[in-house]
Enzyme design. Sequence first.
Site, PDB file in Angstrom:
ATOM      1  N   ARG A  34     121.916  40.653 -60.249  1.00  0.00           N
ATOM      2  CA  ARG A  34     122.553  41.478 -61.298  1.00  0.00           C
ATOM      3  C   ARG A  34     122.580  40.764 -62.649  1.00  0.00           C
ATOM      4  O   ARG A  34     122.476  41.419 -63.685  1.00  0.00           O
ATOM      5  CB  ARG A  34     123.965  41.860 -60.876  1.00  0.00           C
ATOM      6  CG  ARG A  34     123.934  42.905 -59.793  1.00  0.00           C
ATOM      7  CD  ARG A  34     125.307  43.384 -59.458  1.00  0.00           C
ATOM      8  NE  ARG A  34     125.212  44.563 -58.620  1.00  0.00           N
ATOM      9  CZ  ARG A  34     126.172  44.961 -57.795  1.00  0.00           C
ATOM     10  NH1 ARG A  34     127.283  44.287 -57.707  1.00  0.00           N
ATOM     11  NH2 ARG A  34     126.014  46.050 -57.085  1.00  0.00           N
ATOM     12  N   LYS A 198     126.491  57.745 -42.327  1.00  0.00           N
ATOM     13  CA  LYS A 198     127.264  58.988 -42.235  1.00  0.00           C
ATOM     14  C   LYS A 198     126.702  60.141 -43.040  1.00  0.00           C
ATOM     15  O   LYS A 198     126.266  59.955 -44.180  1.00  0.00           O
ATOM     16  CB  LYS A 198     128.688  58.719 -42.720  1.00  0.00           C
ATOM     17  CG  LYS A 198     129.450  57.832 -41.773  1.00  0.00           C
ATOM     18  CD  LYS A 198     130.868  57.668 -42.246  1.00  0.00           C
ATOM     19  CE  LYS A 198     131.708  56.992 -41.179  1.00  0.00           C
ATOM     20  NZ  LYS A 198     133.071  56.804 -41.631  1.00  0.00           N
ATOM     21  N   GLY A 354     123.849  53.264 -51.906  1.00  0.00           N
ATOM     22  CA  GLY A 354     124.511  52.674 -50.734  1.00  0.00           C
ATOM     23  C   GLY A 354     123.942  51.302 -50.427  1.00  0.00           C
ATOM     24  O   GLY A 354     123.730  50.478 -51.319  1.00  0.00           O
ATOM     25  N   GLY A 377     126.415  53.196 -55.718  1.00  0.00           N
ATOM     26  CA  GLY A 377     127.160  54.447 -55.885  1.00  0.00           C
ATOM     27  C   GLY A 377     126.672  55.254 -57.074  1.00  0.00           C
ATOM     28  O   GLY A 377     126.612  56.490 -57.022  1.00  0.00           O
TER      29      GLY A 377
HETATM   30  P1  AMP Z   1     124.587  53.666 -45.875  1.00  0.00           P
HETATM   31  O1  AMP Z   1     125.393  52.672 -46.668  1.00  0.00           O
HETATM   32  O2  AMP Z   1     125.224  55.001 -45.737  1.00  0.00           O
HETATM   33  O3  AMP Z   1     123.170  53.737 -46.332  1.00  0.00           O
HETATM   34  O4  AMP Z   1     124.587  53.135 -44.357  1.00  0.00           O
HETATM   35  C1  AMP Z   1     124.049  51.915 -43.987  1.00  0.00           C
HETATM   36  C2  AMP Z   1     124.552  51.542 -42.609  1.00  0.00           C
HETATM   37  O5  AMP Z   1     124.161  52.518 -41.648  1.00  0.00           O
HETATM   38  C3  AMP Z   1     123.969  50.243 -42.127  1.00  0.00           C
HETATM   39  O6  AMP Z   1     124.991  49.291 -42.034  1.00  0.00           O
HETATM   40  C4  AMP Z   1     123.402  50.574 -40.746  1.00  0.00           C
HETATM   41  O7  AMP Z   1     123.677  49.618 -39.770  1.00  0.00           O
HETATM   42  C5  AMP Z   1     124.095  51.875 -40.420  1.00  0.00           C
HETATM   43  N1  AMP Z   1     123.334  52.651 -39.409  1.00  0.00           N
HETATM   44  C6  AMP Z   1     122.057  53.031 -39.456  1.00  0.00           C
HETATM   45  N2  AMP Z   1     121.691  53.651 -38.319  1.00  0.00           N
HETATM   46  C7  AMP Z   1     122.783  53.656 -37.515  1.00  0.00           C
HETATM   47  C8  AMP Z   1     123.038  54.133 -36.211  1.00  0.00           C
HETATM   48  N3  AMP Z   1     122.083  54.735 -35.497  1.00  0.00           N
HETATM   49  N4  AMP Z   1     124.277  53.970 -35.691  1.00  0.00           N
HETATM   50  C9  AMP Z   1     125.231  53.360 -36.401  1.00  0.00           C
HETATM   51  N5  AMP Z   1     125.057  52.880 -37.651  1.00  0.00           N
HETATM   52  C10 AMP Z   1     123.841  53.025 -38.210  1.00  0.00           C
END
Ligand code: AMP
Length: 395
Positions: A34, A198, A354, A377
Amino acid sequence: MKTIEQADFKGKKVLVRCDFNVPLKNGTITDDTRIRECMPTIRKLLSDGAAVILMSHLGRPAGTGYEAEYSLSPVAKHLEKLLELPVVFPGDAFTEATENAAKALQPGQVMLLENLRFIKGETKGDENFARYLASLGDTYVNDAFGAAHRSHSSTAVIASFFPQSKYFGLLMAHEIENLEKLLHHAEHPFTAVIGGAKVSSKIDVLKNLADKVDNLIIGGGMAYTFVKATGGSVGNSLVEDDKLDTAREILEEFKKKGVRLLLPSDTVCADRFDNDAQRKTVPTDAIPDGWMGMDIGKDSIAACQEVLNESRSVLWNGPLGVFEMENFSNGTLQIGRCIGKVTERGGYTAVGGGDSVAAVNRLGLTQGISYISTGGGAMLEYLEGKKLPGVEAIG
Ligand code: AMP
């Protein structure tokens, strides 16, 4: 877009909002990306002959004054190394020492203010704090894309005190140009790869992309909510039961718009959330009880590769599996490599939002991507079609 490239800042005292919110371990910066990203803006201003006053937040202090743990002192020292210049750092929580140092600053000199969040008003968008900061300089530059979705004193409110002398920094301008290209001028076929934990954090992104992309690849933990919503059995996989209706609506919307949608057909699942768990590959809609989906399987990877091979633009947000565990990182690695090939063929590829950049860094995929956003974000909100206060304030 009014960027610093269009002006000469000789003799000006320029306040630059940066995003120096770097990771620290025992007072040492563990990743200075950064800070380095802001260097082009700082160098341009210095070479014009400006006095440069840098400001940033770091972490989440209480907002009740100085706290050593959150001091920007390590950043000041690091800046001195990168710029090969002394950096004036009063190190106080915005008292007379700061005002005096700002007044005394000469062209060609650099000063760093203490952590803006030592003052509670900063995150509340307090006008008095914005006025105070504005009084320290005569020109405002915003180069903090990572904080552009916040309506804080230093990111948005301050701009109103500089109606004729506010500019986008080079990093911020680069981010906006790339995001605009992606959302409004992408070459087709355009494929979005959306993963991560999620659905709830991606709903608005998915909705905004429905009339922009030709293909949508869904992976990661969020895929299981979609699979369950269409009647599949997902065992103990991550599912948001309160989002099943939303998932069905999203699927319907993409179908209506004629978007080709790929949910993983097979899944590598595990009997517990652990790299050393037992694992097996099963159809994604038939995950046995007691097992959870951790990564996309070989058939899914092959199907994604087919779509990506014919894509000219790719937006990638979110890992396809639990990439932090080696045994479940293959899907993210293979899709990342395939996206890299789109770039090699002259296509345009973008990653961000993210934790996506963490995945790309960890798996060594950065070289193959045309544009990697610095704003987690902020990038997500831009992709949702929202107006970012930090961008709007400069106009
Ligand atoms: P995000 O910040 O929403 O992009 O989410 C990233 C996180 O999603 C990472 O820490 C991954 O470990 C988690 N993730 C990806 N696939 C899965 C899964 N099948 N089950 C649980 N967590 C997951």
